[in-house]
Design a protein around this motif. Structure first.
Motif, mmCIF file in Angstrom:
data_model
loop_
_atom_site.group_PDB
_atom_site.id
_atom_site.type_symbol
_atom_site.label_atom_id
_atom_site.label_comp_id
_atom_site.label_asym_id
_atom_site.label_seq_id
_atom_site.Cartn_x
_atom_site.Cartn_y
_atom_site.Cartn_z
ATOM 1 N N VAL A 1 0.775 -1.250 0.042
ATOM 2 C CA VAL A 1 0.041 -0.213 0.297
ATOM 3 C C VAL A 1 0.434 1.589 -0.125
ATOM 4 O O VAL A 1 0.811 2.466 -0.645
ATOM 5 N N GLN A 2 1.691 1.006 0.218
ATOM 6 C CA GLN A 2 3.130 1.950 1.282
ATOM 7 C C GLN A 2 3.689 2.671 -0.300
ATOM 8 O O GLN A 2 3.597 3.769 -0.808
ATOM 9 N N GLU A 3 3.788 1.286 -1.395
ATOM 10 C CA GLU A 3 5.114 1.634 -2.133
ATOM 11 C C GLU A 3 3.326 2.302 -2.862
ATOM 12 O O GLU A 3 4.304 3.282 -4.149
ATOM 13 N N PHE A 4 3.018 1.966 -3.375
ATOM 14 C CA PHE A 4 2.070 2.651 -4.506
ATOM 15 C C PHE A 4 1.046 4.307 -3.611
ATOM 16 O O PHE A 4 0.449 4.868 -4.351
ATOM 17 N N GLY A 5 1.817 4.700 -2.627
ATOM 18 C CA GLY A 5 0.937 6.166 -1.624
ATOM 19 C C GLY A 5 0.185 6.553 -1.860
ATOM 20 O O GLY A 5 -0.643 7.190 -1.078
ATOM 21 N N HIS A 6 -0.706 4.782 -0.806
ATOM 22 C CA HIS A 6 -2.125 4.885 -0.572
ATOM 23 C C HIS A 6 -2.397 4.877 1.062
ATOM 24 O O HIS A 6 -3.295 4.559 0.724
ATOM 25 N N GLU A 7 -1.329 4.589 1.670
ATOM 26 C CA GLU A 7 -1.117 4.622 3.103
ATOM 27 C C GLU A 7 -2.148 5.412 3.679
ATOM 28 O O GLU A 7 -2.742 5.235 4.933
ATOM 29 N N HIS A 8 -2.557 7.106 3.310
ATOM 30 C CA HIS A 8 -3.650 8.119 3.528
ATOM 31 C C HIS A 8 -5.405 7.141 3.700
ATOM 32 O O HIS A 8 -6.122 7.887 4.461
ATOM 33 N N LEU A 9 -5.386 5.611 2.802
ATOM 34 C CA LEU A 9 -6.835 5.514 2.306
ATOM 35 C C LEU A 9 -7.288 4.642 3.567
ATOM 36 O O LEU A 9 -8.473 3.934 2.974
ATOM 37 N N LEU A 10 -6.049 3.740 4.548
ATOM 38 C CA LEU A 10 -5.868 2.849 5.086
ATOM 39 C C LEU A 10 -7.306 3.053 5.757
ATOM 40 O O LEU A 10 -8.514 2.166 6.618
ATOM 41 N N PRO A 11 -6.930 4.136 7.215
ATOM 42 C CA PRO A 11 -8.605 3.713 7.770
ATOM 43 C C PRO A 11 -10.375 4.667 7.435
ATOM 44 O O PRO A 11 -10.677 4.678 7.983
ATOM 45 N N LEU A 12 -9.648 5.062 5.576
ATOM 46 C CA LEU A 12 -11.108 5.335 4.662
ATOM 47 C C LEU A 12 -12.041 4.098 5.076
ATOM 48 O O LEU A 12 -13.031 3.212 4.888
ATOM 49 N N ALA A 13 -10.809 3.058 4.701
ATOM 50 C CA ALA A 13 -11.335 1.278 4.404
ATOM 51 C C ALA A 13 -10.998 0.182 5.488
ATOM 52 O O ALA A 13 -11.837 -0.637 5.776
ATOM 53 N N PHE A 14 -10.121 1.180 6.795
ATOM 54 C CA PHE A 14 -10.506 -0.230 7.724
ATOM 55 C C PHE A 14 -10.479 0.391 8.815
ATOM 56 O O PHE A 14 -10.069 1.429 9.164
#
Length: 237
Positions: free
Chosen positions: A130-143
């Motif tokens: 997830v971090q490789e694609f720069g999407h870590e900020h989306l984790l709290p939205l999904a989980f």
């Protein structure tokens, strides 16, 4: 005399239990396969969690070892998080490796089938992807990361199913199939392709199949998955 079909071992994903795969496992049994879906310790619904990746790896390795030591040829099917578990657990159990052993061991894992699964390198992690694609900020939205270290899925229908219904690596010589799910909202297609590209860059031949569905093709495109597994098995029987 008809050849004996390989034994299938399915390692399930996070937030799933074996009954989640009953539609797929029933279809595979109807096609003549023996199917095993061991329940991962980390999915025991205990809060706070008392098991994790290491426990899941030990369970799957022991389960598959018992089958291959009994002379069974195994096809491993891994979905989502189960890919990381299986990749860790199956190291050293490849059919080619075992048959070339000094003692000529029978049985082994003949094929790895990743179903929109995390095929991670040694030391890799799902969060790292997830971090490789720069999407870590989306984790709290999904989980929902709870204070007791539990992790809950906020929208399981969208993220885990999608449209359609209401630490060591396994041997490089084990043939690999990867089932892409092009409408996946949990492990996006770009993530899936990057994991396959990494395996190919390391010299692994990967047969790929694209299914236009979400994260649970076991539910939404069951017969197509059965077809992929049957094709993989045809090379082993």
């Amino acid at each position: 005399m008809a050849a004996t079909k390989p034994t299938l071992v399915l390692t399930h994903g996070g937030w799933h239990i074996p009954s989640t795969y009953s539609k797929l496992s029933s279809s595979l049994r109807s096609a003549g396969y023996e199917v095993h879906v061991p329940r991962l310790p980390s999915m025991n619904e205990t809060r706070p969690p008392n098991a994790g990746l290491a426990d899941d790896t030990v369970l799957v390795r022991g389960y598959v070892e018992s089958l291959v030591d009994a002379g069974r040829t195994v096809i491993a099917i891994m979905q989502s998080y189960g890919g990381q578990v299986g990749t860790n657990a199956l190291h050293g159990l490849g059919l080619k490796t075992r048959t070339q052993h000094a003692e000529g061991l029978s049985g082994g894992v003949a094929h790895l089938t990743y179903m929109c699964a995390f095929a991670m390198p040694e030391g890799g992690s799902m969060v790292g992807k997830v971090q490789e694609f720069g999407h870590e900020h989306l984790l709290p939205l999904a989980f929902d990361f709870a204070d007791d270290d539990s992790c809950l899925n906020r929208d399981p229908k969208t993220l885990l199913v999608g449209p359609g219904i209401d630490d060591a690596e396994a041997e490089m010589e084990i043939p690999v199939t990867y089932i892409y799910t092009t409408q996946d909202m949990t492990v996006p297609w770009d993530y899936q392709k990057s994991m396959v590209e990494r395996m190919q860059a390391e010299g692994q031949t990967v047969h790929t199949v694209e299914l236009a569905t979400g994260h649970s093709p076991n539910l939404t495109m069951t017969q197509e998955v059965v077809g992929v597994i049957t094709q993989a098995a045809a090379g082993q029987t």
